[in-house]
Design an enzyme around this catalytic site. Sequence first.
Site, short mmCIF file in Angstrom:
data_model
loop_
_atom_site.label_atom_id
_atom_site.label_comp_id
_atom_site.label_asym_id
_atom_site.label_seq_id
_atom_site.Cartn_x
_atom_site.Cartn_y
_atom_site.Cartn_z
N ASP A 1 0.87 -1.19 0.00
CA ASP A 1 0.00 0.00 0.00
C ASP A 1 0.90 1.23 0.00
OD1 ASP A 1 -2.30 1.64 0.18
OD2 ASP A 1 -2.21 1.68 2.36
N CYS B 1 -4.45 -1.26 -2.14
CA CYS B 1 -4.62 0.18 -2.34
C CYS B 1 -5.51 0.39 -3.55
CB CYS B 1 -3.24 0.81 -2.58
SG CYS B 1 -3.31 2.56 -2.98
N ASN B 2 -6.66 1.04 -3.32
CA ASN B 2 -7.58 1.31 -4.43
C ASN B 2 -6.98 2.32 -5.41
OD1 ASN B 2 -10.64 0.34 -3.52
ND2 ASN B 2 -9.31 0.78 -1.79
N THR B 3 -6.30 3.32 -4.87
CA THR B 3 -5.78 4.40 -5.71
C THR B 3 -4.78 3.84 -6.72
OG1 THR B 3 -6.00 5.76 -3.73
CG2 THR B 3 -4.84 6.75 -5.58
N CYS C 1 -11.09 3.08 0.08
CA CYS C 1 -9.68 3.35 0.40
C CYS C 1 -9.37 2.49 1.62
CB CYS C 1 -9.48 4.83 0.73
SG CYS C 1 -7.84 5.18 1.42
N HIS D 1 -7.34 2.72 3.89
CA HIS D 1 -7.06 3.43 5.14
C HIS D 1 -8.32 3.61 6.00
CE1 HIS D 1 -3.18 4.52 3.44
NE2 HIS D 1 -2.84 5.06 4.59
N1 DGL Z 1 -4.83 3.28 0.91
C1 DGL Z 1 -4.96 3.88 -0.34
C2 DGL Z 1 -6.24 3.41 -1.07
O1 DGL Z 1 -6.78 2.36 -0.80
C3 DGL Z 1 -4.77 5.34 -0.58
C4 DGL Z 1 -4.24 6.33 0.36
C5 DGL Z 1 -3.39 7.37 -0.37
O2 DGL Z 1 -2.19 7.08 -0.49
O3 DGL Z 1 -3.90 8.41 -0.82
O4 DGL Z 1 -6.70 4.07 -1.96
#
Ligand code: DGL
Length: 265
Positions: A11, A75-77, A192, A194
């Site tokens: 991530d 990590c979705n992003t 996300c 997080h």
């Molecule tokens: N944890 C990350 C996600 O699932 C993104 C957090 C980031 O780096 O902006 O998108």
Amino acid sequence: MRTLPTILVFDSGLGGLTVLREVVKSRPDAHYVYVADDAFFPYGHHGEDEIIARVVPLIGELIAAHAPALVVIACNTASTLVMSHLRESYRVPFVGTVPAIKPACAKSTTKRVSVLGTRGTVKREYTRALIRDFAQGCDVTLVGSGELASLAETALSGIEVSDAAIAAELAPCFVGDRENPSARTDTVVLACTHYPLLMDRLVALAPWKVDWIDPAPAIARRVVDLLGPSGIEADLAGAEMIFTSGRPHRLSRALMPFFGGRVPA
Ligand code: DGL
């Protein structure tokens, strides 16, 4: 003796720990390498080309260094951009994390679903396509949060984060007639990794009760589909945690629950 597989979980920061936690429950026997690309955090503030150029070679280096049996991009992003590039470049199986729009829309009874993700994730063509294909008649509200991932990291490191700061990021998810439960949002997709770190706070600060959709259990099931079930109960294989900034991590003990009780080296 059977060799235990290494599972690499990646991530931009500490959000992927919410995915790791579920994967460890399903495969307690595996060896885990958790990588936080904190040198480039937050991914939500970077452009698409920058993220592809950062993540694809970095994952190649990590595969060469750790020889994982499987890589989870928690990590979705990143996943909404890099999965096809990774699969073209490397032969290791990959599991990505993308907004759980299909199950959320299938479950919603008010047909009002919100997707809470980074600004990057909600802008992606990938996310828009999921809505086109799987909204199933739901009204889907995309909410791009600029701060929530960083607030989650701050809270996890033990620093106080105010209710007002979290509530402000959350507010746009709650749409419709607040007095009428059948005409307002009933489902929020946590797009996300997080955000589940703040689960208790999200529930407490929500203006009304909703279902929160966290994809982590589904990701763990996918890992088991690909690698097979755990052969043994005990967690024999240890865990490592790597920060790309090279900073020493002082959180080892606090993070033990995410690693199934192990202290990450
Ligand atoms: N944890 C990350 C996600 O699932 C993104 C957090 C980031 O780096 O902006 O998108």
